[in-house]
Design a protein around this motif. Structure first.
Motif, PDB file in Angstrom:
ATOM      1  N   LEU A 284       0.834  -1.202   0.000  1.00  0.00           N
ATOM      2  CA  LEU A 284       0.000   0.000   0.000  1.00  0.00           C
ATOM      3  C   LEU A 284       0.870   1.254   0.000  1.00  0.00           C
ATOM      4  N   LYS A 285       1.965   1.230   0.752  1.00  0.00           N
ATOM      5  CA  LYS A 285       2.890   2.368   0.762  1.00  0.00           C
ATOM      6  C   LYS A 285       3.434   2.613  -0.643  1.00  0.00           C
ATOM      7  N   LEU A 286       3.845   1.553  -1.311  1.00  0.00           N
ATOM      8  CA  LEU A 286       4.349   1.667  -2.686  1.00  0.00           C
ATOM      9  C   LEU A 286       3.277   2.232  -3.611  1.00  0.00           C
ATOM     10  N   LEU A 287       2.052   1.724  -3.504  1.00  0.00           N
ATOM     11  CA  LEU A 287       0.967   2.170  -4.380  1.00  0.00           C
ATOM     12  C   LEU A 287       0.583   3.626  -4.117  1.00  0.00           C
ATOM     13  N   VAL A 288       0.739   4.076  -2.880  1.00  0.00           N
ATOM     14  CA  VAL A 288       0.520   5.495  -2.567  1.00  0.00           C
ATOM     15  C   VAL A 288       1.652   6.333  -3.174  1.00  0.00           C
ATOM     16  N   GLU A 289       2.895   5.848  -3.047  1.00  0.00           N
ATOM     17  CA  GLU A 289       4.037   6.562  -3.638  1.00  0.00           C
ATOM     18  C   GLU A 289       3.911   6.667  -5.154  1.00  0.00           C
ATOM     19  N   LEU A 290       3.345   5.638  -5.778  1.00  0.00           N
ATOM     20  CA  LEU A 290       3.140   5.631  -7.233  1.00  0.00           C
ATOM     21  C   LEU A 290       1.907   6.441  -7.653  1.00  0.00           C
ATOM     22  N   LYS A 291       1.194   6.975  -6.667  1.00  0.00           N
ATOM     23  CA  LYS A 291      -0.029   7.760  -6.888  1.00  0.00           C
ATOM     24  C   LYS A 291      -1.154   6.930  -7.495  1.00  0.00           C
TER      25      LYS A 291
ATOM     26  N   PHE B  11      -3.011   5.104  -5.286  1.00  0.00           N
ATOM     27  CA  PHE B  11      -3.958   5.379  -4.201  1.00  0.00           C
ATOM     28  C   PHE B  11      -3.586   6.693  -3.547  1.00  0.00           C
ATOM     29  N   GLU B  12      -4.582   7.305  -2.927  1.00  0.00           N
ATOM     30  CA  GLU B  12      -4.313   8.391  -2.001  1.00  0.00           C
ATOM     31  C   GLU B  12      -4.970   8.023  -0.683  1.00  0.00           C
ATOM     32  N   ILE B  13      -4.384   8.499   0.384  1.00  0.00           N
ATOM     33  CA  ILE B  13      -4.916   8.217   1.717  1.00  0.00           C
ATOM     34  C   ILE B  13      -5.813   9.371   2.121  1.00  0.00           C
ATOM     35  N   ARG B  14      -7.026   9.019   2.570  1.00  0.00           N
ATOM     36  CA  ARG B  14      -7.987  10.033   3.021  1.00  0.00           C
ATOM     37  C   ARG B  14      -8.555   9.605   4.368  1.00  0.00           C
ATOM     38  N   PRO B  15      -8.967  10.559   5.181  1.00  0.00           N
ATOM     39  CA  PRO B  15      -9.675  10.189   6.415  1.00  0.00           C
ATOM     40  C   PRO B  15     -11.016   9.550   6.052  1.00  0.00           C
TER      41      PRO B  15
END
Length: 155
Positions: free
Chosen positions: A58-65, A67-71
């Motif tokens: 998940l960290k990798l996929l967020v770094e690759l844009k 995913f984005e993390i939202r509340p």
């Protein structure tokens, strides 16, 4: 055993894509997101994946844009992973893999899932590669050309 070189600097878009999202857990996480899974615990439960592996993917996929993390919208302290436009654009890749698997990896009479159109409740049509003129293309109808990103490609 030979050391594998990273593909992230390759000129080949297929190689770079595999390096970025081609690892099986990355694709399975994205597949789950297409089914509206957003919470870490839901990904973990559905995939049966160790927390440390899930967290790193998940960290990798967020770094690759992808995913984005939202509340979470209910105001709790939790966050959710939401597909970005870049992440949603992986959909045809996942569909192509699914359709190939449906066609070649199940024996007659074996149970499997099929992707359905929500409106028509019918299986989706097989994906096809088509030219700008709408002609169906095979591998023999195409060739590769080196280009520089941002510059037009002469036909």
């Amino acid at each position: 055993m030979a050391r594998q070189e990273s593909l992230k600097n390759s000129e080949c878009p297929v190689a770079r894509t595999l390096e970025a999202i081609g690892e099986r857990w990355c694709l399975m996480i994205i597949r789950e997101a297409f089914d509206d899974v957003r919470r870490f615990s839901e990904f973990q439960k559905n995939l049966g994946l160790a927390k440390n592996i899930l967290a790193s993917r998940l960290k990798l996929l967020v770094e690759l844009k992808v995913f984005e993390i939202r509340p979470v919208s209910n105001g709790s302290a939790y966050n959710e992973y939401v597909l970005t436009e870049r992440g949603r654009s992986v959909f045809p890749i996942v569909v192509a893999m699914r359709q190939w698997g449906e066609r070649y990896l199940f024996e007659k009479g074996e149970i499997h899932s099929v992707l359905m159109d929500n409106q028509g409740e019918q299986a989706i049509q097989p994906l096809e590669v088509r030219s700008e003129r709408g002609v169906k293309l095979t591998p023999g109808d195409c060739h590769r050309r080196r280009v520089i990103k941002g510059e037009s490609v002469d036909n």
